[in-house]
Design a protein around this motif. Structure first.
Motif, mmCIF file in Angstrom:
data_model
loop_
_atom_site.group_PDB
_atom_site.id
_atom_site.type_symbol
_atom_site.label_atom_id
_atom_site.label_comp_id
_atom_site.label_asym_id
_atom_site.label_seq_id
_atom_site.Cartn_x
_atom_site.Cartn_y
_atom_site.Cartn_z
ATOM 1 N N TRP A 24 0.840 -1.301 0.013
ATOM 2 C CA TRP A 24 -0.013 0.189 0.103
ATOM 3 C C TRP A 24 0.864 1.053 0.019
ATOM 4 N N GLN A 25 0.502 2.221 -0.677
ATOM 5 C CA GLN A 25 1.272 3.742 -0.683
ATOM 6 C C GLN A 25 0.001 4.425 -0.043
ATOM 7 N N PRO A 26 0.545 5.291 0.903
ATOM 8 C CA PRO A 26 -0.679 6.352 1.375
ATOM 9 C C PRO A 26 -0.487 7.461 0.583
ATOM 10 N N LEU A 27 -1.581 7.823 0.262
ATOM 11 C CA LEU A 27 -1.930 9.326 -0.334
ATOM 12 C C LEU A 27 -2.137 10.334 0.468
ATOM 13 N N PHE A 28 -2.294 10.029 1.827
ATOM 14 C CA PHE A 28 -2.266 11.039 3.032
ATOM 15 C C PHE A 28 -1.166 10.778 3.893
ATOM 16 N N ASN A 29 -0.210 11.835 4.048
ATOM 17 C CA ASN A 29 0.760 11.306 4.843
ATOM 18 C C ASN A 29 0.616 11.817 6.462
ATOM 19 N N SER A 30 -0.436 12.192 6.673
ATOM 20 C CA SER A 30 -0.801 12.547 7.977
ATOM 21 C C SER A 30 -0.171 13.768 8.603
ATOM 22 N N GLU A 31 0.079 14.645 7.788
ATOM 23 C CA GLU A 31 0.706 15.764 8.324
ATOM 24 C C GLU A 31 0.123 16.766 7.410
ATOM 25 N N ASP A 32 0.113 16.887 6.135
ATOM 26 C CA ASP A 32 -0.345 17.886 5.445
ATOM 27 C C ASP A 32 -0.989 17.436 4.098
ATOM 28 N N LEU A 33 -1.480 18.214 3.127
ATOM 29 C CA LEU A 33 -1.802 17.907 1.875
ATOM 30 C C LEU A 33 -0.914 17.932 0.738
ATOM 31 N N ASP A 34 0.162 17.469 0.975
ATOM 32 C CA ASP A 34 1.162 17.148 -0.026
ATOM 33 C C ASP A 34 1.017 16.321 -0.939
ATOM 34 N N GLY A 35 0.704 16.351 -2.334
ATOM 35 C CA GLY A 35 0.353 15.607 -3.284
ATOM 36 C C GLY A 35 -1.213 15.726 -3.670
ATOM 37 N N TRP A 36 -1.649 16.838 -3.102
ATOM 38 C CA TRP A 36 -3.176 17.045 -3.386
ATOM 39 C C TRP A 36 -3.261 18.543 -4.086
ATOM 40 N N GLU A 37 -4.307 18.835 -4.815
ATOM 41 C CA GLU A 37 -4.577 20.132 -5.411
ATOM 42 C C GLU A 37 -5.892 20.542 -4.806
ATOM 43 N N THR A 38 -6.188 21.807 -4.683
ATOM 44 C CA THR A 38 -7.673 22.153 -4.067
ATOM 45 C C THR A 38 -8.073 23.229 -5.060
ATOM 46 N N PHE A 39 -9.538 23.031 -4.838
ATOM 47 C CA PHE A 39 -10.376 24.063 -5.973
ATOM 48 C C PHE A 39 -11.591 24.211 -5.136
ATOM 49 N N ILE A 40 -11.991 25.604 -5.202
ATOM 50 C CA ILE A 40 -13.169 25.945 -4.941
ATOM 51 C C ILE A 40 -14.151 26.262 -6.091
ATOM 52 N N GLY A 41 -15.373 25.557 -6.026
ATOM 53 C CA GLY A 41 -16.112 25.565 -7.231
ATOM 54 C C GLY A 41 -17.486 26.663 -6.846
ATOM 55 N N THR A 42 -18.474 26.160 -7.040
ATOM 56 C CA THR A 42 -19.650 26.969 -6.739
ATOM 57 C C THR A 42 -20.364 26.859 -5.493
ATOM 58 N N PRO A 43 -21.123 28.179 -5.215
ATOM 59 C CA PRO A 43 -21.782 28.021 -3.857
ATOM 60 C C PRO A 43 -22.939 27.326 -3.746
ATOM 61 N N LEU A 44 -23.109 26.761 -2.527
ATOM 62 C CA LEU A 44 -24.407 26.019 -2.160
ATOM 63 C C LEU A 44 -25.459 26.776 -2.096
ATOM 64 N N THR A 45 -26.653 26.510 -2.442
ATOM 65 C CA THR A 45 -27.875 27.314 -2.711
ATOM 66 C C THR A 45 -28.208 27.653 -1.100
ATOM 67 N N GLY A 46 -28.529 28.875 -0.871
ATOM 68 C CA GLY A 46 -28.751 29.391 0.221
ATOM 69 C C GLY A 46 -27.534 29.664 1.231
ATOM 70 N N PHE A 47 -26.320 29.448 0.725
ATOM 71 C CA PHE A 47 -25.163 29.651 1.655
ATOM 72 C C PHE A 47 -24.094 30.302 0.791
ATOM 73 N N GLU A 48 -24.843 31.361 -0.235
ATOM 74 C CA GLU A 48 -23.818 31.934 -0.840
ATOM 75 C C GLU A 48 -23.133 32.825 -0.053
ATOM 76 N N HIS A 49 -23.279 33.229 1.039
ATOM 77 C CA HIS A 49 -22.437 34.278 1.967
ATOM 78 C C HIS A 49 -21.183 33.377 2.418
ATOM 79 N N LEU A 50 -21.378 32.046 2.348
ATOM 80 C CA LEU A 50 -20.124 31.303 2.750
ATOM 81 C C LEU A 50 -19.080 31.321 1.737
ATOM 82 N N TYR A 51 -19.771 31.438 0.450
ATOM 83 C CA TYR A 51 -18.872 31.243 -0.710
ATOM 84 C C TYR A 51 -17.830 32.401 -0.741
ATOM 85 N N GLU A 52 -18.439 33.556 -0.598
ATOM 86 C CA GLU A 52 -17.676 34.947 -0.550
ATOM 87 C C GLU A 52 -16.398 34.655 0.174
ATOM 88 N N GLU A 53 -16.354 33.850 1.408
ATOM 89 C CA GLU A 53 -15.424 34.247 2.263
ATOM 90 C C GLU A 53 -14.668 32.625 2.123
#
Length: 264
Positions: A24-53
């Motif tokens: 097995w090869q771990p994809l999570f090193n139990s320390e940080d998100l090394d090896g991963w990318e992140t992306f913020i997409g669309t807001p949740l309906t009714g929670f647009e104010h959270l999307y702004e921040e």
């Protein structure tokens, strides 16, 4: 003596063969998100104010819970946590549980065979095939954009349900729809850890939830102007999509086949 020597050689050969199995090869090193990318997409309906921040650093992070390092996905917006690497012919294991915070619903997905750009699927994700993580739908299949597959199913009043020995049917937005329901409800109680496994070999994928097979898809592909292009590899994405969840581990290993007992 010859019999003893032969017996010992058989044991040695068995141990040697077993030791050759890929680790097995771990994809999570139990320390940080090394090896991963992140992306913020669309807001949740009714929670647009959270999307702004919302920021990738706030939505996807590593937290300490009772001395254990876990990935926390807040779920306050639609977004993606995606591997940098691409995978083919593998066995993946994800251990996760739901948190207490719910915005729209406890919804997420293990998105495999992912390709293209973030946002191409529903404004938030790469094009993919989904092993559903949504509460009460854990182990379903959902085909995003023009991905497709063939699955043995029975048709019910609630939709198509994966059934071994059922009618082999093609799925995708251009065929019989993008959704296929799981064969069995194997989800643990809220607050408990769930182990989701994905076997992918060639154009066949198998979803398992807590050791039970919930789905087998075959002939995975992409429909391009009526022509099916084989799809057998891609990145792994995990969704932020309405409820917070914690991930204890994600690991993967290469395989040379899907075990016969899984496919039976």
């Amino acid at each position: 003596m010859k019999k003893l020597t032969f017996f010992i050689s058989i044991i040695f050969s068995t141990i040697l063969f077993s030791s050759c199995e890929a680790p097995w090869q771990p994809l999570f090193n139990s320390e940080d998100l090394d090896g991963w990318e992140t992306f913020i997409g669309t807001p949740l309906t009714g929670f647009e104010h959270l999307y702004e921040e919302a920021t990738p650093e706030n939505v996807f992070k590593v937290v300490d819970v009772e001395g254990e390092k876990l990935i926390h996905i807040t779920g306050e917006v639609n977004g993606s946590l995606a591997t940098v690497d691409t995978f083919a012919n593998y066995h993946l294991e994800l251990v996760f549980k739901w948190g207490d915070q719910v915005y729209t619903k406890r919804n997420s997905g293990l998105l495999y065979h992912s390709f293209g750009e973030f946002g191409e699927a529903l404004g938030s994700w790469m094009t993919n095939i989904e092993c559903q993580l949504m509460h009460e739908n854990l182990g379903d299949t959902y085909l995003m954009n023009n991905t497709c597959c063939e699955t043995e199913v029975n048709q019910t009043e609630n939709g198509y349900v994966f059934t071994k020995g059922g009618e082999l049917t093609q799925f995708g937005k251009d065929f019989n729809g993008p959704g296929i329901k799981k064969a069995v409800d194997a989800e643990n109680q809220l607050g408990e850890w769930n182990t989701v496994e994905l076997y992918s070999y060639g154009r066949t994928t198998v979803h398992l939830v807590n050791g039970q097979v919930t789905m087998i898809n075959t002939n995975t592909g992409v429909n391009e102007n009526g022509q099916i292009r084989p799809l057998s590899s891609g990145k792994i994405q995990i969704q932020s999509e309405g409820g917070d969840l914690f991930i204890k581990s994600v690991r993967v290993k290469p395989i040379k086949e899907i075990p016969a007992e899984i496919l039976q």
